[in-house]
Enzyme design. Sequence first.
Site, PDB file in Angstrom:
ATOM      1  N   TYR A 196       9.764   6.763  -4.228  1.00 35.81           N
ATOM      2  CA  TYR A 196       8.831   5.977  -3.646  1.00 35.81           C
ATOM      3  C   TYR A 196       8.742   6.690  -2.090  1.00 35.81           C
ATOM      4  O   TYR A 196       7.705   6.912  -1.690  1.00 35.81           O
ATOM      5  CB  TYR A 196       9.075   4.548  -3.432  1.00 35.81           C
ATOM      6  CG  TYR A 196       8.077   3.746  -2.685  1.00 35.81           C
ATOM      7  CD1 TYR A 196       6.784   3.424  -3.317  1.00 35.81           C
ATOM      8  CD2 TYR A 196       8.489   2.966  -1.719  1.00 35.81           C
ATOM      9  CE1 TYR A 196       5.811   2.886  -2.504  1.00 35.81           C
ATOM     10  CE2 TYR A 196       7.638   2.190  -1.046  1.00 35.81           C
ATOM     11  CZ  TYR A 196       6.361   2.287  -1.316  1.00 35.81           C
ATOM     12  OH  TYR A 196       5.250   1.480  -0.655  1.00 35.81           O
ATOM     13  N   LYS A 214       5.485   8.604  -0.147  1.00 36.88           N
ATOM     14  CA  LYS A 214       4.764   8.068   1.079  1.00 36.88           C
ATOM     15  C   LYS A 214       4.700   8.975   1.841  1.00 36.88           C
ATOM     16  O   LYS A 214       3.675   9.293   2.663  1.00 36.88           O
ATOM     17  CB  LYS A 214       5.638   6.775   1.778  1.00 36.88           C
ATOM     18  CG  LYS A 214       5.339   5.481   0.902  1.00 36.88           C
ATOM     19  CD  LYS A 214       6.209   4.354   1.491  1.00 36.88           C
ATOM     20  CE  LYS A 214       5.442   3.732   2.808  1.00 36.88           C
ATOM     21  NZ  LYS A 214       4.065   3.037   2.426  1.00 36.88           N
ATOM     22  N   ASP A 227       7.033   0.030 -11.471  1.00 32.74           N
ATOM     23  CA  ASP A 227       6.231   0.987 -10.061  1.00 32.74           C
ATOM     24  C   ASP A 227       6.171   2.370 -10.443  1.00 32.74           C
ATOM     25  O   ASP A 227       5.802   3.074  -9.669  1.00 32.74           O
ATOM     26  CB  ASP A 227       7.225   0.759  -8.945  1.00 32.74           C
ATOM     27  CG  ASP A 227       7.403  -0.582  -8.389  1.00 32.74           C
ATOM     28  OD1 ASP A 227       6.885  -1.451  -9.211  1.00 32.74           O
ATOM     29  OD2 ASP A 227       8.259  -0.882  -7.476  1.00 32.74           O
ATOM     30  N   HIS A 244       4.811   5.059  -7.460  1.00 29.35           N
ATOM     31  CA  HIS A 244       5.678   6.201  -6.892  1.00 29.35           C
ATOM     32  C   HIS A 244       5.054   7.599  -7.383  1.00 29.35           C
ATOM     33  O   HIS A 244       4.671   8.432  -6.475  1.00 29.35           O
ATOM     34  CB  HIS A 244       6.965   6.159  -7.754  1.00 29.35           C
ATOM     35  CG  HIS A 244       7.814   4.826  -7.342  1.00 29.35           C
ATOM     36  ND1 HIS A 244       8.818   4.623  -8.048  1.00 29.35           N
ATOM     37  CD2 HIS A 244       7.432   3.814  -6.683  1.00 29.35           C
ATOM     38  CE1 HIS A 244       9.350   3.461  -7.625  1.00 29.35           C
ATOM     39  NE2 HIS A 244       8.612   2.952  -6.605  1.00 29.35           N
ATOM     40  N   ARG A 286       0.581   3.691 -19.365  1.00 35.61           N
ATOM     41  CA  ARG A 286       1.632   2.818 -19.340  1.00 35.61           C
ATOM     42  C   ARG A 286       1.401   1.748 -18.452  1.00 35.61           C
ATOM     43  O   ARG A 286       1.680   0.437 -18.551  1.00 35.61           O
ATOM     44  CB  ARG A 286       2.794   3.560 -18.643  1.00 35.61           C
ATOM     45  CG  ARG A 286       4.182   2.699 -18.343  1.00 35.61           C
ATOM     46  CD  ARG A 286       5.051   3.582 -17.691  1.00 35.61           C
ATOM     47  NE  ARG A 286       5.446   4.940 -18.273  1.00 35.61           N
ATOM     48  CZ  ARG A 286       6.155   4.944 -19.338  1.00 35.61           C
ATOM     49  NH1 ARG A 286       6.571   4.010 -19.932  1.00 35.61           N
ATOM     50  NH2 ARG A 286       6.412   6.142 -20.010  1.00 35.61           N
ATOM     51  N   PHE A 309      -1.601   0.609 -16.735  1.00 36.62           N
ATOM     52  CA  PHE A 309      -2.903  -0.129 -16.583  1.00 36.62           C
ATOM     53  C   PHE A 309      -3.206  -0.960 -17.944  1.00 36.62           C
ATOM     54  O   PHE A 309      -2.818  -0.690 -19.110  1.00 36.62           O
ATOM     55  CB  PHE A 309      -3.873   1.030 -16.863  1.00 36.62           C
ATOM     56  CG  PHE A 309      -5.297   0.154 -16.645  1.00 36.62           C
ATOM     57  CD1 PHE A 309      -5.727  -0.122 -15.122  1.00 36.62           C
ATOM     58  CD2 PHE A 309      -6.307   0.346 -17.369  1.00 36.62           C
ATOM     59  CE1 PHE A 309      -7.182  -0.861 -15.127  1.00 36.62           C
ATOM     60  CE2 PHE A 309      -7.556  -0.510 -17.415  1.00 36.62           C
ATOM     61  CZ  PHE A 309      -7.911  -0.682 -16.166  1.00 36.62           C
ATOM     62  N   ASN A 359       3.954  -8.887 -13.213  1.00 39.22           N
ATOM     63  CA  ASN A 359       3.243  -9.084 -12.020  1.00 39.22           C
ATOM     64  C   ASN A 359       2.862  -7.704 -11.312  1.00 39.22           C
ATOM     65  O   ASN A 359       3.372  -6.603 -11.728  1.00 39.22           O
ATOM     66  CB  ASN A 359       4.344  -9.758 -11.038  1.00 39.22           C
ATOM     67  CG  ASN A 359       5.280  -8.775 -10.338  1.00 39.22           C
ATOM     68  OD1 ASN A 359       5.444  -8.176  -9.451  1.00 39.22           O
ATOM     69  ND2 ASN A 359       6.164  -8.422 -11.363  1.00 39.22           N
ATOM     70  N   GLU A 391       2.257  -6.549  -7.137  1.00 37.56           N
ATOM     71  CA  GLU A 391       1.944  -7.003  -5.717  1.00 37.56           C
ATOM     72  C   GLU A 391       0.819  -6.037  -4.964  1.00 37.56           C
ATOM     73  O   GLU A 391      -0.152  -6.473  -4.702  1.00 37.56           O
ATOM     74  CB  GLU A 391       3.382  -6.644  -4.833  1.00 37.56           C
ATOM     75  CG  GLU A 391       3.328  -7.267  -3.488  1.00 37.56           C
ATOM     76  CD  GLU A 391       4.703  -7.261  -2.909  1.00 37.56           C
ATOM     77  OE1 GLU A 391       5.190  -8.486  -2.511  1.00 37.56           O
ATOM     78  OE2 GLU A 391       5.174  -6.109  -2.657  1.00 37.56           O
ATOM     79  N   GLU A 397      -1.906   0.300  -3.764  1.00 38.45           N
ATOM     80  CA  GLU A 397      -1.126   1.682  -4.130  1.00 38.45           C
ATOM     81  C   GLU A 397      -1.442   1.852  -5.617  1.00 38.45           C
ATOM     82  O   GLU A 397      -1.509   3.025  -6.095  1.00 38.45           O
ATOM     83  CB  GLU A 397       0.409   1.280  -3.977  1.00 38.45           C
ATOM     84  CG  GLU A 397       0.702   1.023  -2.659  1.00 38.45           C
ATOM     85  CD  GLU A 397       2.192   0.964  -2.525  1.00 38.45           C
ATOM     86  OE1 GLU A 397       2.929   1.637  -1.690  1.00 38.45           O
ATOM     87  OE2 GLU A 397       2.875   0.193  -3.006  1.00 38.45           O
ATOM     88  N   TRP A 430      -7.440  -1.154  18.790  1.00 36.27           N
ATOM     89  CA  TRP A 430      -6.525  -0.050  18.745  1.00 36.27           C
ATOM     90  C   TRP A 430      -6.305   0.506  19.920  1.00 36.27           C
ATOM     91  O   TRP A 430      -5.075   0.901  20.548  1.00 36.27           O
ATOM     92  CB  TRP A 430      -7.099   1.083  17.916  1.00 36.27           C
ATOM     93  CG  TRP A 430      -6.588   2.396  17.658  1.00 36.27           C
ATOM     94  CD1 TRP A 430      -7.033   3.618  18.285  1.00 36.27           C
ATOM     95  CD2 TRP A 430      -5.380   2.673  17.283  1.00 36.27           C
ATOM     96  NE1 TRP A 430      -6.059   4.721  17.892  1.00 36.27           N
ATOM     97  CE2 TRP A 430      -5.024   4.107  17.601  1.00 36.27           C
ATOM     98  CE3 TRP A 430      -4.373   2.067  16.646  1.00 36.27           C
ATOM     99  CZ2 TRP A 430      -3.924   4.798  16.898  1.00 36.27           C
ATOM    100  CZ3 TRP A 430      -3.396   2.568  15.911  1.00 36.27           C
ATOM    101  CH2 TRP A 430      -3.156   4.039  16.372  1.00 36.27           C
TER     102      TRP A 430
END
Length: 791
Positions: free
Chosen positions: A413, A417, A492, A496, A543, A545, A564, A566, A570, A709
């Site tokens: 993960y 990022k 996840d 990832h 997998r 969706f 679930n 969150e 992503e 900003w």
Amino acid sequence: MRRDSTRRGLLATGTALLGTVAGCRGLLGEGGEGTPPTAENADGGATPKDDDGTADGEPSTTDGADSAGDGRTVSVGAGSFLRSVPGGNPTPPDEPHAADGIEGPFPSNDWWTTLLWERHGARLWSHPLVTDPGSGGLAVGAPCEWTVTDSGPAGPNFAHLPWRRDLVVSAVGAGSVDRTVVTGWGDWSVDYRLVGAGIDVTQARGSPFLFCTAEDGVAVATGDGDVSVFAEDGAALGLTVDGRPYGLYAPAGSTWLRDDGAFGNDLAGDGASGYCTLAALPDASAETLAAYGEHAHTHVTDTRVEWTYDAAESLVRTTYRFETAAREGDTAGTITALYPHQRRHTDADLRSETFVSPRGTMRTVAGETVETAITYQGVLPALPGGDEETAPLLSEASTDVDPGASPPEDGVYWRGKNFTRLTAVANVAERVGATGVAETAVESIRDELTRWFSADRGGDDPATERVFAYNGTWGTLQAYPAGFGAAESLNDHHFHYGQFVRGAAAVARRDPEWADEYGGMVEHLVRDYADPARDDDRYPFFRNFDPYAGHSWAGGAGGDAGNNQESSSEAVLAYAALIYWGEYTGNRELRDAGVYLYTHETTAAREYWFDERDATLPDVEGYDHGFAAQVWGSGVHWTTWWTDEPEAIYLIDALPVGGHSLYLGLDEAAHDSTYEELLAADDRPYDYWPAILAKYRALSDPADARERWQEYSGGDPEMGTSRAHANHWIHALDALGSPDPEVTADHPLAAVFVRDGERTYVAHNAGDEAVDVTFSDGTTLTVPPGTLASE
């Protein structure tokens, strides 16, 4: 029961807080692996050939893979992965709970896949029904009353429909159910067997029916509530349990007998026997019992989703198809309940009945198919323009994979990022002419991806760190190191791997030779989390969706509260990554699958997480929010897995903000409302993820975002972004205005913005020849090759 929920952990100002395509040449495009595996070789597959003609795992004269010749790796182009998971690493259960003869690749991350993980699984929230298989039989409920608890699966602020056992289905005179095993599945349905009871069940998302076959009849016990029979019509029985209506349907000529709080039927009909159906009914009337009885014995045998991307109309057309078999009578099709995102985008003849669900009110429709058409609003790799303050910020932006002196854990993960951050840095650098920065950032992505995509690294043994390994039992490509339960619980993967694919797309646009060499490995990742092919023997279909729910699930197994997700944002990035990759590599089938997934995921995010229409989140005392950070099978959570910081609660469903995030600003009023709700909940706004909050604000009020900003004192932003990208994004939107929901394009990489009534048209052409992009208001924009153009 297993409660293996996905756990998220994000960086807050430098601190890591840790908790938790296809098997055909056409989808893989050039450079992909060839024939999908069958059950003929050691890893459960036939012997696919690499691009150099050698078999998977055999020594390659072009890349030196597996020089020992021991078959420990699978070669894919210039890359490779481990043929099996090295001992000592976390993995899912060795034996999924499936019937004999049912083999993988097994689905995960769905509403029903908990059945594969435990002896009886956990509760199955298919909506409007909920079931709970167990040793005493199949418990059934249809919850419809909201409540709020501070002891939810992720902590406080959990609004949900509490489970209640209204009915229990078991065999007449049978003992306990030994275990529950999966016997088959469709795209949103599952078949399972209550072993020891001789009962087989089909349960489908959205269906008010449970279709059963039984060897020796069934007994339907009632719960502790008040039971009342409101109608009897031959083999059909209508009853309520504490006011909740159900229908029991047996073969014509059979009879339901009541005995000591249970209803029994030997299922011996006049012409056929051995089947029955239980239905949740929308009301307790004889007319409704009869109406649903017309479809009760037409059993659903399979469910399939089909989609097309109509580029000329910028529409995603989706067909939900039910295959059925009539046990008696000649009724075709079935009754299904549609979620809000479906019924708002269909021309189907909706029935008057409704059901309560955790996603809002469901409306019913009868038939063999349901069709929807949803507008695709477009994505961009970057925004046009450049601000004079951006170039100095680029000079301080890290172009390394590890952005600082104390990087977080070395999991997949966190690697991803960094790919997202570096992709944005490269895109912004190109906008302001900082080509050296762009080249360095892309080189960092390419080098790190190449490392992960190379299990063979020239030594006597293959790599065991920063490597992918195939799990043949479940049909999944697992990353090591992983984190967040991604290896042992299959959590996840779209979060990832989607960031890996996004980084790979950034490289492919600039280095097509690398894409040719390592594109097969990229598409193995795609096939793991978003495989659009049902006939791929290595990976399951989609997998993460859920085609009927219209969005993804992050938990590999799920639990009693359901599955679930969150970070809807992503998930959106994961599917936008398919669009970028497919467009840059010429893989139109994969690109179009990405458009389908992206369109549905963004529609669901706006409907169920952000509730832009104020129509789906519960109106219940104690849940005082117009937003949900987490969507569950049984409800919604206003919290995160790791903190109760309001900025994190709201922005986990916005990050990483980029050219795929324009959907968040399509409804300015709704966006403003969510932003104001965030500020009202946060006594110190712009102190947790100020760069992300300012970028999010810019989607509806860029002028205000620019002021905010300018007040930001600096420091390290959240790990997936940079100050340079934030500055460019905010100033670009200040010039462009907000995304325009009224105008679309016939090109996947295009968008329209409106500021003070003036529109700006933007499109990106990654090809070698100029293209004319036509917008729905008649405007045409000629885009030179390799260019982001605006007008």
